[in-house]
Write a protein that holds these residues in place. Structure first.
Motif, PDB file in Angstrom:
ATOM      1  N   ALA A 127      72.634 -21.772  87.172  1.00  0.00           N
ATOM      2  CA  ALA A 127      73.804 -21.926  86.307  1.00  0.00           C
ATOM      3  C   ALA A 127      74.778 -22.946  86.879  1.00  0.00           C
ATOM      4  O   ALA A 127      75.395 -23.720  86.141  1.00  0.00           O
TER       5      ALA A 127
ATOM      6  N   ASP B   3      71.272 -19.041  77.035  1.00  0.00           N
ATOM      7  CA  ASP B   3      70.730 -19.707  78.220  1.00  0.00           C
ATOM      8  C   ASP B   3      70.155 -18.713  79.224  1.00  0.00           C
ATOM      9  O   ASP B   3      69.523 -19.122  80.201  1.00  0.00           O
ATOM     10  N   GLU B   4      70.353 -17.411  79.000  1.00  0.00           N
ATOM     11  CA  GLU B   4      70.025 -16.435  80.027  1.00  0.00           C
ATOM     12  C   GLU B   4      68.549 -16.462  80.399  1.00  0.00           C
ATOM     13  O   GLU B   4      68.188 -16.397  81.573  1.00  0.00           O
TER      14      GLU B   4
ATOM     15  N   GLN C 169      73.560 -26.456  86.108  1.00  0.00           N
ATOM     16  CA  GLN C 169      73.884 -26.842  84.728  1.00  0.00           C
ATOM     17  C   GLN C 169      75.368 -27.126  84.575  1.00  0.00           C
ATOM     18  O   GLN C 169      75.757 -28.130  83.950  1.00  0.00           O
ATOM     19  N   ARG C 170      76.213 -26.268  85.138  1.00  0.00           N
ATOM     20  CA  ARG C 170      77.653 -26.407  84.967  1.00  0.00           C
ATOM     21  C   ARG C 170      78.184 -27.685  85.612  1.00  0.00           C
ATOM     22  O   ARG C 170      79.068 -28.351  85.060  1.00  0.00           O
TER      23      ARG C 170
ATOM     24  N   ASP D  52      73.117 -17.392  91.139  1.00  0.00           N
ATOM     25  CA  ASP D  52      73.762 -18.204  90.104  1.00  0.00           C
ATOM     26  C   ASP D  52      73.542 -19.702  90.301  1.00  0.00           C
ATOM     27  O   ASP D  52      74.206 -20.516  89.660  1.00  0.00           O
TER      28      ASP D  52
ATOM     29  N   LEU E  48      68.013 -19.625  82.590  1.00  0.00           N
ATOM     30  CA  LEU E  48      68.740 -19.710  83.851  1.00  0.00           C
ATOM     31  C   LEU E  48      68.550 -18.488  84.744  1.00  0.00           C
ATOM     32  O   LEU E  48      68.617 -18.602  85.967  1.00  0.00           O
TER      33      LEU E  48
END
Length: 243
Positions: free
Chosen positions: A150, A234-235, A153-154, A147, A238
């Protein structure tokens, strides 16, 4: 947006210059997707001494997938050195500079400080900020943390790209001096936020798309989002082939 006052202008410093050419990693026949063979230029090593910065690359640097990486608008990737202590705390181990595929690890600035269109003199080169980095699945595969892309990005710890207005040489220890800021307020952080659909900020997104210095690819995604109301999942970006 008006140019900002001189008192707000910034300087930074390169703490590491990092390059790497595309090569294959992984193990043929591996059951785990993240262990399978892949070709990437994501692995970067620090360079001691001056490095030439060309129109699309630093000497000794390259990208494997030129459809989405590299090119004049994404010639140089910068990443804030201040993010590394946060990653060490969250991940439980220390990453070396260049761990996020950046060419220049810099101190004294981060995504919330740098604006689209900012022009910096560094070494004998001149760079112009063009867009945020949109994290992809390669960050996760590089570190085998599913992850991680992700999380990048988060958290907004994405890094940012620059185009080369004047070719030259750079090295660790060089100062980045802001010489022009035509787009006060249009920070890299804001540019990332406005790309996302469903935030009710369509007018701001349209205004950002009109900023001349914004990379064409980032502008195209914003315009697609404004026209269609979405930009898709986004999958693919990412997660990709990591499974």
């Amino acid at each position: 947006m008006e140019p900002n006052d001189a008192e707000d202008w910034m300087t930074g410093r390169i703490v590491s210059v990092n390059v790497g050419m595309p090569r294959e990693h992984g193990t043929e026949g591996a059951a785990e997707p993240m262990e399978r063979p892949w070709i990437t230029g994501f692995f970067k090593d620090p360079i001691v001494g001056p490095v030439h910065v060309g129109a699309t690359n630093l000497d000794g640097d390259g990208q494997a997938d030129l459809r989405v990486h590299g090119g004049p608008d994404k010639a140089v990737l910068l990443y804030a050195a201040s993010h590394y202590p946060d990653w060490r705390t969250e991940l439980g181990f220390a990453m070396p500079f260049g761990a996020f595929g950046e060419n220049l690890t810099v101190e004294g600035m981060a995504e919330g400080d740098v604006c689209i269109g900012d022009v910096f003199d560094v070494g004998t080169a001149r760079l112009e900020v063009s867009q945020p980095r949109g994290p992809c699945w390669k960050i996760a595969r590089r570190w085998k943390i599913r992850d991680l892309s992700a999380r990048v990005q988060r958290t907004g710890r994405t890094g940012w790209y620059a185009r080369v207005l004047r070719e030259g040489t750079v090295q660790a220890g060089d100062t980045l001096t802001l010489v022009d800021r035509p787009n006060l307020g249009w920070t890299v952080t804001l540019a990332s936020e406005l790309l996302r659909p469903g935030n009710g900020r369509e007018a701001e997104a349209a205004a950002l798309a009109a900023v001349p210095a914004l990379a064409d690819a980032w502008r195209a995604v914003i315009e697609y989002r404004l026209a269609h109301g979405h930009i898709g999942s986004d999958e693919a970006r990412l997660v990709g082939p990591n499974g």
